[in-house]
Design a protein around this motif. Structure first.
Motif, short mmCIF file in Angstrom:
data_model
loop_
_atom_site.label_atom_id
_atom_site.label_comp_id
_atom_site.label_asym_id
_atom_site.label_seq_id
_atom_site.Cartn_x
_atom_site.Cartn_y
_atom_site.Cartn_z
N HIS A 142 0.83 -1.20 0.00
CA HIS A 142 0.00 0.00 0.00
C HIS A 142 0.87 1.25 0.00
CE1 HIS A 142 -3.45 2.39 2.14
NE2 HIS A 142 -3.26 2.78 0.90
N ALA A 143 1.90 1.26 0.84
CA ALA A 143 2.81 2.40 0.89
C ALA A 143 3.50 2.62 -0.45
CB ALA A 143 3.83 2.20 2.00
N ALA A 144 3.89 1.53 -1.12
CA ALA A 144 4.56 1.65 -2.42
C ALA A 144 3.61 2.18 -3.48
CB ALA A 144 5.11 0.29 -2.84
N VAL A 145 2.34 1.75 -3.44
CA VAL A 145 1.35 2.27 -4.38
C VAL A 145 1.19 3.77 -4.20
CG1 VAL A 145 -1.11 2.27 -4.96
CG2 VAL A 145 0.08 0.10 -4.63
N GLU A 146 1.07 4.20 -2.95
CA GLU A 146 0.87 5.63 -2.68
C GLU A 146 2.08 6.46 -3.07
OE1 GLU A 146 -0.31 6.00 1.44
OE2 GLU A 146 -2.42 6.03 0.83
N ALA A 147 3.28 5.91 -2.86
CA ALA A 147 4.51 6.65 -3.14
C ALA A 147 4.97 6.49 -4.59
CB ALA A 147 5.63 6.19 -2.20
N ARG A 148 4.23 5.68 -5.38
CA ARG A 148 4.65 5.38 -6.77
C ARG A 148 6.11 4.92 -6.79
NH1 ARG A 148 1.08 9.76 -7.42
NH2 ARG A 148 -0.64 9.32 -8.86
N GLN A 149 6.37 3.90 -6.01
CA GLN A 149 7.72 3.40 -5.81
C GLN A 149 7.91 2.10 -6.58
OE1 GLN A 149 8.77 1.90 -1.81
NE2 GLN A 149 10.43 3.41 -1.85
N VAL A 150 8.91 2.05 -7.43
CA VAL A 150 9.20 0.84 -8.19
C VAL A 150 9.65 -0.26 -7.22
CG1 VAL A 150 10.63 -0.21 -9.99
CG2 VAL A 150 9.81 2.16 -10.24
N LEU A 151 9.09 -1.44 -7.41
CA LEU A 151 9.41 -2.57 -6.55
C LEU A 151 10.11 -3.67 -7.34
CD1 LEU A 151 6.05 -2.95 -4.59
CD2 LEU A 151 8.15 -1.84 -3.79
N ARG A 152 11.00 -4.38 -6.66
CA ARG A 152 11.61 -5.58 -7.23
C ARG A 152 11.04 -6.78 -6.47
NH1 ARG A 152 16.49 -4.24 -6.63
NH2 ARG A 152 16.72 -3.30 -8.70
N GLU A 162 10.09 -19.49 -9.93
CA GLU A 162 10.31 -18.13 -9.43
C GLU A 162 10.96 -17.27 -10.49
OE1 GLU A 162 12.34 -18.02 -5.71
OE2 GLU A 162 10.91 -19.35 -4.70
N THR A 163 10.51 -16.03 -10.58
CA THR A 163 11.11 -15.04 -11.47
C THR A 163 11.32 -13.75 -10.69
OG1 THR A 163 8.92 -14.30 -12.22
CG2 THR A 163 10.05 -15.96 -13.56
N THR A 164 12.22 -12.91 -11.20
CA THR A 164 12.44 -11.59 -10.61
C THR A 164 11.81 -10.55 -11.51
OG1 THR A 164 14.51 -12.30 -9.57
CG2 THR A 164 14.16 -9.93 -9.83
N ARG A 165 10.98 -9.71 -10.94
CA ARG A 165 10.26 -8.69 -11.70
C ARG A 165 10.50 -7.32 -11.09
NH1 ARG A 165 5.77 -11.14 -14.35
NH2 ARG A 165 6.04 -13.40 -14.32
N GLU A 166 10.61 -6.30 -11.94
CA GLU A 166 10.51 -4.92 -11.50
C GLU A 166 9.14 -4.43 -11.94
OE1 GLU A 166 13.58 -2.17 -12.44
OE2 GLU A 166 15.04 -3.15 -11.11
N VAL A 167 8.39 -3.88 -10.99
CA VAL A 167 7.00 -3.50 -11.29
C VAL A 167 6.73 -2.09 -10.80
CG1 VAL A 167 6.27 -5.90 -11.10
CG2 VAL A 167 6.02 -4.38 -9.12
N GLU A 168 5.77 -1.45 -11.48
CA GLU A 168 5.26 -0.15 -11.06
C GLU A 168 3.88 -0.39 -10.45
OE1 GLU A 168 5.33 2.31 -14.56
OE2 GLU A 168 7.47 1.90 -14.93
N PRO A 169 3.76 -0.39 -9.12
CA PRO A 169 2.50 -0.76 -8.46
C PRO A 169 1.44 0.32 -8.61
CG PRO A 169 4.10 -0.06 -6.83
CD PRO A 169 4.83 -0.09 -8.15
N ALA A 208 11.34 6.15 -8.10
CA ALA A 208 9.94 6.51 -8.20
C ALA A 208 9.56 6.57 -9.68
CB ALA A 208 9.68 7.85 -7.53
N PHE A 209 8.33 6.19 -9.99
CA PHE A 209 7.88 6.24 -11.38
C PHE A 209 6.78 7.28 -11.53
CE2 PHE A 209 5.02 3.23 -9.35
CZ PHE A 209 3.79 3.49 -9.92
N VAL A 210 6.60 7.73 -12.74
CA VAL A 210 5.55 8.68 -13.07
C VAL A 210 4.55 7.97 -13.97
CG1 VAL A 210 4.99 10.88 -14.19
CG2 VAL A 210 7.13 10.64 -12.90
N GLU A 211 3.28 7.97 -13.57
CA GLU A 211 2.27 7.32 -14.40
C GLU A 211 2.13 8.06 -15.73
OE1 GLU A 211 -1.46 6.17 -12.67
OE2 GLU A 211 -0.62 6.08 -10.65
N SER A 212 2.08 7.29 -16.79
CA SER A 212 1.94 7.88 -18.12
C SER A 212 0.75 7.24 -18.83
CB SER A 212 3.21 7.68 -18.94
OG SER A 212 3.54 6.30 -19.02
N ALA A 213 0.22 7.93 -19.79
CA ALA A 213 -0.96 7.43 -20.52
C ALA A 213 -0.66 6.06 -21.11
CB ALA A 213 -1.34 8.42 -21.63
N GLY A 214 -1.58 5.14 -20.93
CA GLY A 214 -1.41 3.80 -21.46
C GLY A 214 -0.83 2.81 -20.49
#
Length: 230
Positions: A142-152, A162-169, A208-214
């Motif tokens: 929840h904190a990562a979603v609010e902060a727009r924090q990229v997670l591994r 198992e796989t390793t992913r980088e995601v924008e929550p 941190a990521f910035v949400e973009s269209a699409g």
């Protein structure tokens, strides 16, 4: 919790009670130490709030100025009480504490008959230590979603691989028995849903990521068949 909010909640926890409320009960309700309760009550008494009682006995509030009752009907009130119980059980620790505080504020300004109705509601959501909500994982996501924090994520799929992913929550969704994290997956270049109970390792990348269209929340909701809501 801010001190001003805590003092407000102490006053309203005591309002309208026929019997004394102990410091231990207040501390449990507000999730603070006994020392904090003793100090706050003493400060309220010194400032003129008509609290009677003392440590080891309990506290009551003499009838003071009335607060106009909130205009809830019985069904609306029951919905709020039940909703609060579900948030406490399934919303993670941070939202659970806030839900308890919100309900305390609501009950404090209800007329007696509705306050009693709220206490008689018989729909419960037990809080259990063996669920994902008690692990702290939902709070971290929840904190990562609010902060727009990229997670591994080190993530395990249904087959056990198992796989390793980088995601924008982007959001968390609760399905009545399980949670999913809706995110933009950089490995797949598309939206994906991740179950928190299959996350083996969760790391913040510091980016941190910035949400973009699409690839923002609205696009995600459209992709999974939901209409964005305000």
């Amino acid at each position: 919790m801010r001190r001003a909010d805590r003092l407000f909640l102490i006053i309203h926890a005591l309002r309208g009670r026929r019997s004394a409320m102990t410091a231990q009960q207040l501390a449990g309700t507000l999730h603070v130490s006994l020392r904090t309760i003793y100090r706050d009550v003493a400060d309220l008494q010194l400032s003129g709030v008509p609290i009677e009682g003392e440590a080891g006995i309990g506290y009551v509030l003499r009838k003071g100025s009335d607060i106009p009752p909130l205009m809830f009907n019985a069904d609306e009130l029951e919905a709020l009480v039940v909703g609060t119980r579900f948030v406490r059980a399934f919303g993670g620790e941070r939202l659970g504490v806030s839900a308890s505080a919100a309900l305390l504020k609501i009950e404090a300004v209800l007329p007696p008959e509705l306050r009693e109705r709220s206490r008689r509601t018989r729909i419960y959501a037990p809080e259990l230590d063996n669920r994902i909500e008690a692990s702290g994982m939902i709070d971290r996501l929840h904190a990562a979603v609010e902060a727009r924090q990229v997670l591994r994520l080190q993530y395990r799929d249904p087959s056990g691989s198992e796989t390793t992913r980088e995601v924008e929550p982007l959001c968390l969704s609760f399905w009545g028995g399980s949670w999913t994290l809706g995110a933009w997956c950089r490995l797949r270049g598309d939206f994906r849903n991740f179950r928190p109970d299959r996350i083996v390792v969760l790391e913040a990348t510091g980016e941190a990521f910035v949400e973009s269209a699409g690839r923002d929340l609205d696009a995600y909701l459209r992709a999974v068949g939901n209409t964005p809501q305000g």
